[in-house]
Design a protein around this motif. Structure first.
Motif, PDB file in Angstrom:
ATOM      1  N   THR A   4       0.831  -1.210   0.000  1.00  8.32           N
ATOM      2  CA  THR A   4       0.000   0.000   0.000  1.00  8.32           C
ATOM      3  C   THR A   4       0.864   1.259   0.000  1.00  8.32           C
ATOM      4  OG1 THR A   4      -0.073  -0.117   2.401  1.00  8.32           O
ATOM      5  CG2 THR A   4      -1.924  -1.107   1.207  1.00  8.32           C
ATOM      6  N   LEU A   5       2.081   1.128  -0.466  1.00  8.83           N
ATOM      7  CA  LEU A   5       3.021   2.242  -0.391  1.00  8.83           C
ATOM      8  C   LEU A   5       2.531   3.478  -1.145  1.00  8.83           C
ATOM      9  CD1 LEU A   5       5.743   2.972   0.849  1.00  8.83           C
ATOM     10  CD2 LEU A   5       6.844   2.165  -1.226  1.00  8.83           C
ATOM     11  N   LYS A   6       1.986   3.254  -2.317  1.00  9.31           N
ATOM     12  CA  LYS A   6       1.529   4.388  -3.130  1.00  9.31           C
ATOM     13  C   LYS A   6       0.407   5.150  -2.414  1.00  9.31           C
ATOM     14  CE  LYS A   6       0.272   5.427  -7.878  1.00  9.31           C
ATOM     15  NZ  LYS A   6       0.048   4.880  -9.210  1.00  9.31           N
ATOM     16  N   ILE A   7      -0.500   4.383  -1.804  1.00 14.90           N
ATOM     17  CA  ILE A   7      -1.622   5.005  -1.077  1.00 14.90           C
ATOM     18  C   ILE A   7      -1.086   5.784   0.120  1.00 14.90           C
ATOM     19  CG2 ILE A   7      -3.714   4.492   0.260  1.00 14.90           C
ATOM     20  CD1 ILE A   7      -3.914   1.901  -1.566  1.00 14.90           C
ATOM     21  N   LEU A   8      -0.192   5.151   0.866  1.00 14.91           N
ATOM     22  CA  LEU A   8       0.390   5.813   2.049  1.00 14.91           C
ATOM     23  C   LEU A   8       1.124   7.093   1.656  1.00 14.91           C
ATOM     24  CD1 LEU A   8       1.781   2.652   3.872  1.00 14.91           C
ATOM     25  CD2 LEU A   8       0.001   4.179   4.747  1.00 14.91           C
ATOM     26  N   ARG A   9       1.822   7.004   0.562  1.00 10.30           N
ATOM     27  CA  ARG A   9       2.578   8.163   0.079  1.00 10.30           C
ATOM     28  C   ARG A   9       1.620   9.293  -0.274  1.00 10.30           C
ATOM     29  NH1 ARG A   9       4.298   9.496  -4.767  1.00 10.30           N
ATOM     30  NH2 ARG A   9       3.720   7.562  -5.813  1.00 10.30           N
ATOM     31  N   ALA A  10       0.531   8.950  -0.925  1.00 13.41           N
ATOM     32  CA  ALA A  10      -0.465   9.965  -1.297  1.00 13.41           C
ATOM     33  C   ALA A  10      -1.119  10.569  -0.052  1.00 13.41           C
ATOM     34  CB  ALA A  10      -1.523   9.339  -2.201  1.00 13.41           C
ATOM     35  N   GLN A  11      -1.405   9.698   0.923  1.00 14.18           N
ATOM     36  CA  GLN A  11      -2.019  10.187   2.170  1.00 14.18           C
ATOM     37  C   GLN A  11      -1.126  11.196   2.886  1.00 14.18           C
ATOM     38  OE1 GLN A  11      -2.792   6.572   4.321  1.00 14.18           O
ATOM     39  NE2 GLN A  11      -4.766   6.223   3.328  1.00 14.18           N
ATOM     40  N   HIS A  12       0.172  11.003   2.770  1.00 15.30           N
ATOM     41  CA  HIS A  12       1.114  11.902   3.444  1.00 15.30           C
ATOM     42  C   HIS A  12       1.666  12.978   2.509  1.00 15.30           C
ATOM     43  CE1 HIS A  12       0.905   8.525   6.250  1.00 15.30           C
ATOM     44  NE2 HIS A  12       1.326   9.373   7.162  1.00 15.30           N
ATOM     45  N   ASP A  13       1.047  13.079   1.327  1.00 19.77           N
ATOM     46  CA  ASP A  13       1.423  14.104   0.366  1.00 19.77           C
ATOM     47  C   ASP A  13       2.926  14.103   0.058  1.00 19.77           C
ATOM     48  OD1 ASP A  13       0.769  16.141  -1.380  1.00 19.77           O
ATOM     49  OD2 ASP A  13       1.196  17.707   0.087  1.00 19.77           O
ATOM     50  N   LEU A  14       3.417  12.918  -0.221  1.00 20.92           N
ATOM     51  CA  LEU A  14       4.848  12.793  -0.523  1.00 20.92           C
ATOM     52  C   LEU A  14       5.042  12.368  -1.981  1.00 20.92           C
ATOM     53  CD1 LEU A  14       6.104  10.755   2.571  1.00 20.92           C
ATOM     54  CD2 LEU A  14       6.878  13.046   1.977  1.00 20.92           C
ATOM     55  N   SER A  15       5.997  12.940  -2.623  1.00 19.63           N
ATOM     56  CA  SER A  15       6.351  12.473  -3.967  1.00 19.63           C
ATOM     57  C   SER A  15       7.261  11.253  -3.817  1.00 19.63           C
ATOM     58  CB  SER A  15       7.083  13.562  -4.741  1.00 19.63           C
ATOM     59  OG  SER A  15       8.326  13.824  -4.128  1.00 19.63           O
ATOM     60  N   GLN A  16       7.451  10.530  -4.902  1.00 16.83           N
ATOM     61  CA  GLN A  16       8.370   9.372  -4.854  1.00 16.83           C
ATOM     62  C   GLN A  16       9.764   9.843  -4.466  1.00 16.83           C
ATOM     63  OE1 GLN A  16       8.167   7.442  -8.700  1.00 16.83           O
ATOM     64  NE2 GLN A  16       6.634   5.982  -7.978  1.00 16.83           N
ATOM     65  N   ALA A  17      10.170  10.969  -5.031  1.00 20.42           N
ATOM     66  CA  ALA A  17      11.515  11.494  -4.743  1.00 20.42           C
ATOM     67  C   ALA A  17      11.664  11.860  -3.270  1.00 20.42           C
ATOM     68  CB  ALA A  17      11.802  12.686  -5.625  1.00 20.42           C
ATOM     69  N   ALA A  18      10.609  12.483  -2.701  1.00 23.41           N
ATOM     70  CA  ALA A  18      10.664  12.906  -1.290  1.00 23.41           C
ATOM     71  C   ALA A  18      10.723  11.685  -0.368  1.00 23.41           C
ATOM     72  CB  ALA A  18       9.453  13.762  -0.957  1.00 23.41           C
ATOM     73  N   LEU A  19       9.920  10.673  -0.696  1.00 23.16           N
ATOM     74  CA  LEU A  19       9.931   9.450   0.115  1.00 23.16           C
ATOM     75  C   LEU A  19      11.290   8.746  -0.008  1.00 23.16           C
ATOM     76  CD1 LEU A  19       8.477   7.397   1.918  1.00 23.16           C
ATOM     77  CD2 LEU A  19       7.566   6.321  -0.149  1.00 23.16           C
ATOM     78  N   ALA A  20      11.803   8.715  -1.231  1.00 18.74           N
ATOM     79  CA  ALA A  20      13.112   8.083  -1.458  1.00 18.74           C
ATOM     80  C   ALA A  20      14.190   8.774  -0.625  1.00 18.74           C
ATOM     81  CB  ALA A  20      13.460   8.155  -2.939  1.00 18.74           C
ATOM     82  N   GLU A  21      14.122  10.083  -0.566  1.00 21.15           N
ATOM     83  CA  GLU A  21      15.124  10.838   0.201  1.00 21.15           C
ATOM     84  C   GLU A  21      15.017  10.519   1.690  1.00 21.15           C
ATOM     85  OE1 GLU A  21      15.160  14.962  -0.850  1.00 21.15           O
ATOM     86  OE2 GLU A  21      16.600  15.424   0.733  1.00 21.15           O
ATOM     87  N   LYS A  22      13.786  10.419   2.185  1.00 16.13           N
ATOM     88  CA  LYS A  22      13.597  10.099   3.614  1.00 16.13           C
ATOM     89  C   LYS A  22      14.133   8.704   3.948  1.00 16.13           C
ATOM     90  CE  LYS A  22       9.538  12.978   4.562  1.00 16.13           C
ATOM     91  NZ  LYS A  22      10.185  13.869   5.521  1.00 16.13           N
ATOM     92  N   THR A  29      13.896   2.818  -6.762  1.00 15.39           N
ATOM     93  CA  THR A  29      13.548   1.743  -5.816  1.00 15.39           C
ATOM     94  C   THR A  29      12.099   1.893  -5.350  1.00 15.39           C
ATOM     95  OG1 THR A  29      15.838   1.583  -5.089  1.00 15.39           O
ATOM     96  CG2 THR A  29      14.182   0.696  -3.594  1.00 15.39           C
ATOM     97  N   ILE A  30      11.720   3.132  -5.006  1.00 12.50           N
ATOM     98  CA  ILE A  30      10.337   3.373  -4.570  1.00 12.50           C
ATOM     99  C   ILE A  30       9.366   3.010  -5.692  1.00 12.50           C
ATOM    100  CG2 ILE A  30       8.694   5.162  -3.802  1.00 12.50           C
ATOM    101  CD1 ILE A  30      10.877   4.452  -1.720  1.00 12.50           C
ATOM    102  N   ASN A  31       9.695   3.445  -6.889  1.00 13.55           N
ATOM    103  CA  ASN A  31       8.837   3.158  -8.051  1.00 13.55           C
ATOM    104  C   ASN A  31       8.697   1.650  -8.273  1.00 13.55           C
ATOM    105  OD1 ASN A  31       7.308   4.139 -10.322  1.00 13.55           O
ATOM    106  ND2 ASN A  31       8.993   3.464 -11.613  1.00 13.55           N
ATOM    107  N   ALA A  32       9.825   0.928  -8.174  1.00 11.56           N
ATOM    108  CA  ALA A  32       9.804  -0.529  -8.404  1.00 11.56           C
ATOM    109  C   ALA A  32       8.995  -1.245  -7.315  1.00 11.56           C
ATOM    110  CB  ALA A  32      11.227  -1.062  -8.449  1.00 11.56           C
ATOM    111  N   ILE A  33       9.090  -0.761  -6.073  1.00 10.22           N
ATOM    112  CA  ILE A  33       8.307  -1.381  -4.984  1.00 10.22           C
ATOM    113  C   ILE A  33       6.812  -1.143  -5.232  1.00 10.22           C
ATOM    114  CG2 ILE A  33       7.785  -1.328  -2.503  1.00 10.22           C
ATOM    115  CD1 ILE A  33      10.753  -0.492  -2.065  1.00 10.22           C
ATOM    116  N   GLU A  34       6.471   0.097  -5.576  1.00  4.91           N
ATOM    117  CA  GLU A  34       5.053   0.422  -5.814  1.00  4.91           C
ATOM    118  C   GLU A  34       4.468  -0.379  -6.975  1.00  4.91           C
ATOM    119  OE1 GLU A  34       4.973   5.031  -4.188  1.00  4.91           O
ATOM    120  OE2 GLU A  34       4.499   4.620  -6.264  1.00  4.91           O
TER     121      GLU A  34
END
Lengths: 74, 142
Positions: A4-22, A29-34
């Motif tokens: 549910t990574l994509k949903i969680l990311r959207a809920q927290h208003d994070l871009s793939q790049a922002a999540l990757a940085e965190k 990697t984030i894209n491949a997991i999603e």
């Protein structure tokens, strides 16, 4: 692995790049997991779970692979 | 395209900055190795004619550079993003395996009548297989 990574990311208003940085991984990697093309390592799965204050099982679903727990034998 | 639905397939886009930094180092070392190898071959063939210490040093120089290149490649792998590392391992395994299959398999082919080939051909097979499987891994995961 379904997740549910994509949903969680959207809920927290994070871009793939922002999540990757965190998580200190690449955006790829984030894209491949999603896209369920890549299963994260256990340390990364823990990091993702801690970041969203959830358990690994709440984020990742392994399709209930059939295995009998040890205590079920006795 | 909104930020929640990014679907990038470009092999170099979205890489970790650390991967870029370490892979550039590997590239510089690989170029230095190639130049050293060409220079050493030319010098030992046409300039330094006698077998002396200088000729040995000229011959050993590219080997020393190649060890440096290998160390930088290992450092790149150790510090690589986990997906990058997985793709590299898959490609390296395939490249290594192809080289082994080629070198061992060709012995049988030679005994069946195929011409004897240069020993370094195995390295060429390994490297070209690595490149092919690296692209394949990028298509698989990205």
């Amino acid at each position: 692995m379904k997740n549910t990574l994509k949903i969680l990311r959207a809920q927290h208003d994070l871009s793939q790049a922002a999540l990757a940085e965190k998580l200190d991984v690449s955006r790829q990697t984030i894209n491949a997991i999603e896209k369920e093309k890549y299963d994260p390592s256990l340390p990364l799965a823990f990091k993702i779970a801690r970041l969203f204050r959830l358990t690994i099982e709440q984020i990742f679903e392994d399709g209930n692979q059939a295995i009998t727990p040890l205590d079920a034998d006795s | 395209m909104n930020k929640y639905s990014m679907a990038h397939n470009e092999p170099n886009e979205g890489r970790h900055s650390r991967d870029g930094k370490y892979s550039i180092n590997v590239l510089y070392w690989a170029i230095l190795w190639a130049i050293s190898h060409l220079a050493s071959t030319a010098l030992t063939r046409w300039v330094v004619s006698d077998m002396n210490v200088i000729k040995w040093l000229v011959a050993v120089w590219p080997i020393a550079v190649s060890i440096g290149a290998l160390r930088h490649f290992m450092r790149y792998l150790e510090n690589a993003d986990e997906l990058t590392r997985k793709m590299e391992f898959e490609s390296l395994s395939a490249g290594y395996g192809s080289g082994i299959i080629f070198s061992v398999g060709y012995v049988s082919l030679e005994s069946a009548g195929m011409p004897v080939i240069f020993l370094g051909s195995t390295a060429a097979v390994m490297m070209s297989s690595y490149v092919v499987f690296r692209f394949r891994a990028a298509r698989k995961y990205l």
